[in-house]
Design a protein around this motif. Structure first.
Motif, mmCIF file in Angstrom:
data_model
loop_
_atom_site.group_PDB
_atom_site.id
_atom_site.type_symbol
_atom_site.label_atom_id
_atom_site.label_comp_id
_atom_site.label_asym_id
_atom_site.label_seq_id
_atom_site.Cartn_x
_atom_site.Cartn_y
_atom_site.Cartn_z
ATOM 1 N N GLY A 96 0.840 -1.201 0.000
ATOM 2 C CA GLY A 96 0.000 0.000 0.000
ATOM 3 C C GLY A 96 0.869 1.244 0.000
ATOM 4 N N PRO A 99 -0.480 7.339 2.517
ATOM 5 C CA PRO A 99 0.376 8.065 3.460
ATOM 6 C C PRO A 99 1.098 7.125 4.433
ATOM 7 C CG PRO A 99 -1.780 9.119 3.292
ATOM 8 C CD PRO A 99 -1.853 7.875 2.459
ATOM 9 N N ALA A 100 0.423 6.082 4.917
ATOM 10 C CA ALA A 100 1.046 5.176 5.890
ATOM 11 C C ALA A 100 2.181 4.387 5.236
ATOM 12 C CB ALA A 100 0.000 4.227 6.472
ATOM 13 N N ARG A 120 -1.422 -1.844 -5.533
ATOM 14 C CA ARG A 120 -2.309 -2.441 -6.542
ATOM 15 C C ARG A 120 -2.682 -1.456 -7.653
ATOM 16 N NH1 ARG A 120 -7.307 -4.563 -3.219
ATOM 17 N NH2 ARG A 120 -8.118 -5.178 -5.239
ATOM 18 N N GLN A 147 -9.368 5.678 -4.630
ATOM 19 C CA GLN A 147 -8.895 4.960 -3.440
ATOM 20 C C GLN A 147 -7.558 4.250 -3.687
ATOM 21 O OE1 GLN A 147 -10.597 5.236 -0.634
ATOM 22 N NE2 GLN A 147 -12.639 5.808 -1.299
ATOM 23 N N GLY A 149 -3.925 3.362 -5.713
ATOM 24 C CA GLY A 149 -2.820 3.815 -6.555
ATOM 25 C C GLY A 149 -1.803 4.579 -5.725
ATOM 26 N N GLY A 152 -2.294 6.659 -2.428
ATOM 27 C CA GLY A 152 -3.426 6.156 -1.643
ATOM 28 C C GLY A 152 -4.652 7.052 -1.758
ATOM 29 N N GLY A 154 -5.438 9.550 -0.229
ATOM 30 C CA GLY A 154 -5.249 10.992 -0.026
ATOM 31 C C GLY A 154 -4.911 11.748 -1.288
ATOM 32 N N PHE A 156 -6.357 12.473 -4.132
ATOM 33 C CA PHE A 156 -7.316 13.424 -4.706
ATOM 34 C C PHE A 156 -8.065 14.156 -3.601
ATOM 35 C CE2 PHE A 156 -6.478 10.176 -7.808
ATOM 36 C CZ PHE A 156 -6.174 10.931 -8.913
ATOM 37 N N THR A 221 0.357 -3.859 -8.990
ATOM 38 C CA THR A 221 0.625 -5.205 -8.476
ATOM 39 C C THR A 221 -0.091 -5.362 -7.139
ATOM 40 O OG1 THR A 221 2.826 -5.048 -9.455
ATOM 41 C CG2 THR A 221 2.475 -6.832 -7.879
ATOM 42 N N GLY A 254 -5.277 0.630 3.585
ATOM 43 C CA GLY A 254 -6.465 1.488 3.554
ATOM 44 C C GLY A 254 -7.711 0.717 3.957
ATOM 45 N N HIS A 255 -8.885 1.373 3.770
ATOM 46 C CA HIS A 255 -10.109 0.750 4.289
ATOM 47 C C HIS A 255 -11.050 0.238 3.204
ATOM 48 C CE1 HIS A 255 -11.538 4.459 2.935
ATOM 49 N NE2 HIS A 255 -11.458 5.162 4.043
ATOM 50 N N VAL A 330 -16.164 14.649 -4.735
ATOM 51 C CA VAL A 330 -15.551 13.697 -5.684
ATOM 52 C C VAL A 330 -16.133 12.307 -5.504
ATOM 53 C CG1 VAL A 330 -13.258 14.333 -6.477
ATOM 54 C CG2 VAL A 330 -13.567 13.717 -4.104
ATOM 55 N N SER A 332 -15.705 8.637 -5.165
ATOM 56 C CA SER A 332 -14.536 7.913 -4.632
ATOM 57 C C SER A 332 -14.770 6.416 -4.619
ATOM 58 C CB SER A 332 -14.256 8.414 -3.211
ATOM 59 O OG SER A 332 -14.138 9.802 -3.215
ATOM 60 N N GLY A 496 -7.191 9.617 8.626
ATOM 61 C CA GLY A 496 -6.701 10.816 7.967
ATOM 62 C C GLY A 496 -5.241 10.690 7.571
ATOM 63 N N SER A 500 -2.250 8.617 9.700
ATOM 64 C CA SER A 500 -1.834 7.404 8.976
ATOM 65 C C SER A 500 -0.337 7.461 8.688
ATOM 66 C CB SER A 500 -2.618 7.265 7.669
ATOM 67 O OG SER A 500 -3.992 7.160 7.942
HETATM 68 C C1 LIG Z 1 -11.306 12.172 -1.837
HETATM 69 C C2 LIG Z 1 -10.683 12.013 -0.464
HETATM 70 C C3 LIG Z 1 -10.367 13.157 0.257
HETATM 71 C C4 LIG Z 1 -9.758 13.049 1.506
HETATM 72 N N1 LIG Z 1 -9.379 14.192 2.156
HETATM 73 C C5 LIG Z 1 -8.631 14.101 3.277
HETATM 74 C C6 LIG Z 1 -8.077 15.256 3.866
HETATM 75 O O1 LIG Z 1 -8.201 16.379 3.381
HETATM 76 N N2 LIG Z 1 -7.357 15.103 5.006
HETATM 77 C C7 LIG Z 1 -7.164 13.874 5.580
HETATM 78 O O2 LIG Z 1 -6.491 13.787 6.625
HETATM 79 N N3 LIG Z 1 -7.683 12.759 5.039
HETATM 80 C C8 LIG Z 1 -8.390 12.843 3.887
HETATM 81 N N4 LIG Z 1 -8.880 11.699 3.302
HETATM 82 C C9 LIG Z 1 -8.624 10.411 3.973
HETATM 83 C C10 LIG Z 1 -7.162 9.994 3.738
HETATM 84 O O3 LIG Z 1 -6.896 10.003 2.382
HETATM 85 C C11 LIG Z 1 -6.921 8.637 4.363
HETATM 86 O O4 LIG Z 1 -7.187 8.729 5.734
HETATM 87 C C12 LIG Z 1 -5.482 8.187 4.164
HETATM 88 O O5 LIG Z 1 -5.144 8.173 2.803
HETATM 89 C C13 LIG Z 1 -5.271 6.825 4.775
HETATM 90 O O6 LIG Z 1 -3.946 6.452 4.542
HETATM 91 P P1 LIG Z 1 -3.487 4.934 4.463
HETATM 92 O O7 LIG Z 1 -2.089 4.964 3.988
HETATM 93 O O8 LIG Z 1 -3.776 4.273 5.750
HETATM 94 O O9 LIG Z 1 -4.431 4.245 3.389
HETATM 95 P P2 LIG Z 1 -4.742 4.615 1.889
HETATM 96 O O10 LIG Z 1 -4.385 6.012 1.592
HETATM 97 O O11 LIG Z 1 -6.128 4.186 1.642
HETATM 98 O O12 LIG Z 1 -3.750 3.728 1.050
HETATM 99 C C14 LIG Z 1 -3.887 2.342 0.970
HETATM 100 C C15 LIG Z 1 -3.241 1.855 -0.312
HETATM 101 O O13 LIG Z 1 -3.166 0.435 -0.262
HETATM 102 C C16 LIG Z 1 -3.396 -0.070 -1.546
HETATM 103 N N5 LIG Z 1 -3.823 -1.476 -1.437
HETATM 104 C C17 LIG Z 1 -4.966 -1.970 -0.880
HETATM 105 N N6 LIG Z 1 -4.993 -3.313 -0.966
HETATM 106 C C18 LIG Z 1 -3.844 -3.679 -1.576
HETATM 107 C C19 LIG Z 1 -3.316 -4.928 -1.976
HETATM 108 N N7 LIG Z 1 -3.971 -6.079 -1.751
HETATM 109 N N8 LIG Z 1 -2.117 -4.955 -2.618
HETATM 110 C C20 LIG Z 1 -1.445 -3.796 -2.873
HETATM 111 N N9 LIG Z 1 -1.909 -2.582 -2.530
HETATM 112 C C21 LIG Z 1 -3.099 -2.520 -1.879
HETATM 113 C C22 LIG Z 1 -4.459 0.835 -2.115
HETATM 114 O O14 LIG Z 1 -4.443 0.795 -3.516
HETATM 115 C C23 LIG Z 1 -4.049 2.196 -1.550
HETATM 116 O O15 LIG Z 1 -3.249 2.926 -2.452
HETATM 117 C C24 LIG Z 1 -9.504 11.770 2.060
HETATM 118 C C25 LIG Z 1 -9.867 10.613 1.344
HETATM 119 C C26 LIG Z 1 -10.441 10.733 0.093
HETATM 120 C C27 LIG Z 1 -10.821 9.492 -0.662
#
Ligand SMILES: Cc1cc2nc3c(=O)[nH]c(=O)nc-3n(C[C@H](O)[C@H](O)[C@H](O)COP(=O)(O)OP(=O)(O)OC[C@H]3O[C@@H](n4cnc5c(N)ncnc54)[C@H](O)[C@@H]3O)c2cc1C
Length: 517
Positions: A96, A99-100, A120, A147, A149, A152, A154, A156, A221, A254-255, A330, A332, A496, A500
């Motif tokens: 993934g 941000p995390a 992925r 969601q 790419g 993650g 965040g 867009f 992938t 992510g979720h 947007v 999503s 957020g 994350s």
């Molecule tokens: C349109 C939008 C606006 C937002 N605005 C804000 C904001 O202004 N401020 C804020 O704090 N938060 C915002 N958020 C929420 C924020 O984006 C998320 O809280 C944050 O991205 C979570 O980070 P993460 O790294 O935990 O997970 P994610 O960002 O969800 O990343 C997870 C990644 O894992 C990948 N993945 C999943 N399964 C697999 C697999 N089996 N194999 C390989 N890869 C995989 C996904 O493709 C994804 O890229 C927004 C979200 C959206 C959709």
């Protein structure tokens, strides 16, 4: 340098005014001030007839006045956090690139572990094209979207960086973002914000930095399976047929990736259902929010924000979430034939509308309480929204006046793409959610007169504000399968961008520490 806190000025002041006021507050002559750094800037709009800009600054002057504390900057990059470790060679996969995952990979590589980063979805550029195709022609790519790419969920987004968690590691996250191209005002604004336009450049820069440091990035992938040996992760199996032997996995998925959660549970990764929230996005004219918040000072100040919470008549929590000043709604969705909303804005936040989610809390008691009941619950309403929208990724929407039986005047123009379709949102969402949203709007109207304007438009459904499950982890950050470090929003421990990212850094530091013994 020394700290000067609580310097208050009128909106529209000049840098020279700030220098003068800070020197006066510190009790030093203004001509003796050699350097001034803004540490924090906030807008105090509790009284909109007397809005003030409040600063904490660091000054250097010919002499440090008595009573002023010395200023010491905190850590400013993940490299500084990671440099304490000398890890043995270990093979780590980060799954993934949100941000995390990105911050975990940056921390690991700064500490001497070169991970393989598995994502992925596609690159930031590929995602931009995929989202454009959805917005223009209603064509969803279920593997490359808002969601999924590089960057993650965040990518867009509005890029709001404020977070409810303790500020530990914030300076490392913000310092890293600035080194990747974020504007440096995120280091001091009380409500830091990047904007989706700049976020894309940051993700491209992060990708380049990782590759230059020897991280292998495998986008497009998917992690499809894992092999577990003696209770410990042994390998990851990928959608391109590869199997990579690993000592550890940082899992930042992510979720949205229900398929991956199901696979993990089947391999013994323990998780539990947890509360989450469901609702709609509401749009008002940004000029209304500006005027309500800042009155006559509005033209001198950035686009105004709001944040409200209340209890519904039935006692549930209802709150505004992820408010995007001057932004857009947007689409999503990541699953075919579903509608999911969220909000974004550009750095300038200069769009005509303000939008925010209005969410009502949902607990496992609202569904069957099973582990994945929350995923099924949200999917049911995402599908209902798709159908109410007419089946072509048009989002169902309703004017507030229509929902409460008032004449609708001064309709706010909805921003959702590819289109919106008017409908009765009670036919899309559960009654308790719609009742709760309307209770909330009445309560918020008491805090911001006009919030309940009949022309405000609600677009549904907002179901992905947090994860319906939490992956259990121990004090060492590992799941029930040793060597797997669940992080970020999908793990259920963060919400957020900033929290994350912090969670990803913490897991990487734990892994660096363990590998250094
Ligand atoms: C349109 C939008 C606006 C937002 N605005 C804000 C904001 O202004 N401020 C804020 O704090 N938060 C915002 N958020 C929420 C924020 O984006 C998320 O809280 C944050 O991205 C979570 O980070 P993460 O790294 O935990 O997970 P994610 O960002 O969800 O990343 C997870 C990644 O894992 C990948 N993945 C999943 N399964 C697999 C697999 N089996 N194999 C390989 N890869 C995989 C996904 O493709 C994804 O890229 C927004 C979200 C959206 C959709």
């Amino acid at each position: 340098m020394f700290l000067v806190e609580g310097v208050k000025l009128d909106p529209g002041h000049s840098p020279e005014d700030l220098k003068r006021a800070a020197a006066k507050k510190a009790g030093v002559p203004v001509r003796s001030v050699q350097e001034l750094s803004i540490l924090r800037r906030s807008i105090d709009a509790r009284d909109r007839d007397r809005v003030r800009i409040v600063y904490n600054v660091a000054l250097s002057a010919a002499r440090t006045p008595g009573g002023c504390r010395e200023y010491r900057p905190g850590a400013i990059s993940v490299a500084e956090l990671a440099k304490a470790y000398k890890p043995e060679p270990v093979k780590v996969a980060v799954v993934g690139a949100g941000p995390a995952g990105l911050m975990a990979a940056l921390t690991l590589s700064a500490g001497g572990i070169k991970p393989v980063l598995i994502e992925r979805g596609g690159s930031a550029e590929a995602r931009t094209a995929a989202v454009a195709a959805l917005n223009a022609a209603g064509v969803l790519d279920p593997e490359c979207n808002v969601q999924y790419g590089m960057g993650g969920a965040g990518l867009f987004s509005d890029g709001k960086l404020n977070s409810g968690i303790s500020r530990e590691y914030f300076s490392a996250v913000f310092g890293e973002l600035v080194s990747l191209g974020a504007p440096d005002d995120i280091l001091y604004e009380s409500h830091p914000h990047i904007g989706t336009d700049i976020l894309r450049q940051i993700v491209v820069a992060a990708e380049k930095k990782l590759r230059d440091n020897g991280t292998e990035i495998r986008d497009n992938t998917r992690l499809d399976d894992i092999a577990v040996k003696d209770g410990k992760i042994a390998s990851v199996k990928l959608s391109d047929g590869d199997e990579i032997a690993v000592d550890a996995v940082i899992l930042g998925i992510g979720h949205s990736a229900f398929d991956t959660f199901r696979m993990l549970a089947s391999r013994g990764v323990l998780m539990e259902p947890k509360p989450f929230s469901v609702g709609v996005r509401i749009e008002h004219p940004q000029s209304f929010v500006n005027e309500s918040r800042y009155g006559k000072f509005a033209p001198l100040l950035p686009a105004a924000e709001y944040k409200f919470s209340a209890k519904t008549l039935s006692g549930r929590g209802v709150y505004t979430f992820c408010m995007c000043p001057g932004g857009k709604v947007v689409l999503s969705s990541s699953d075919k034939d579903t509608i999911v909303t969220n909000g974004m804005s550009y750095r300038a936040r200069d769009g005509a509308n303000a939008n925010a989610a209005i969410l009502v809390s949902v607990t496992p008691n609202d569904f069957d309480g099973s582990l994945f009941g929350g995923f099924t619950f949200r999917n049911r309403y995402e599908r209902a929204a798709f159908e109410a929208g007419g089946g072509g990724y048009s989002a169902p929407l309703e004017y507030l006046g229509d929902a409460v039986g008032k004449r609708v005047t001064d309709k706010v123009s909805p921003t959702v793409l590819p289109a919106g379709r008017e409908c009765d949102l009670y036919s899309v969402l559960p009654r308790f959610v719609m009742d709760g949203i309307l209770d909330g709007i009445s309560a918020f109207d008491r805090q911001m007169n006009g919030f309940a304007m009949p022309g405000a438009v609600m677009t549904g459904v907002e179901t992905r504000s947090s994860c319906p499950v939490r992956i259990l982890r121990n004090a060492a950050g590992e799941s029930s399968v040793a060597g797997i470090y669940p992080v970020g929003e999908g793990a259920g421990w963060a919400g957020g961008i900033t929290s994350s990212a912090v969670d990803g850094i913490k897991a990487a530091l734990l892994l660096l520490e363990k590998s250094s013994r």
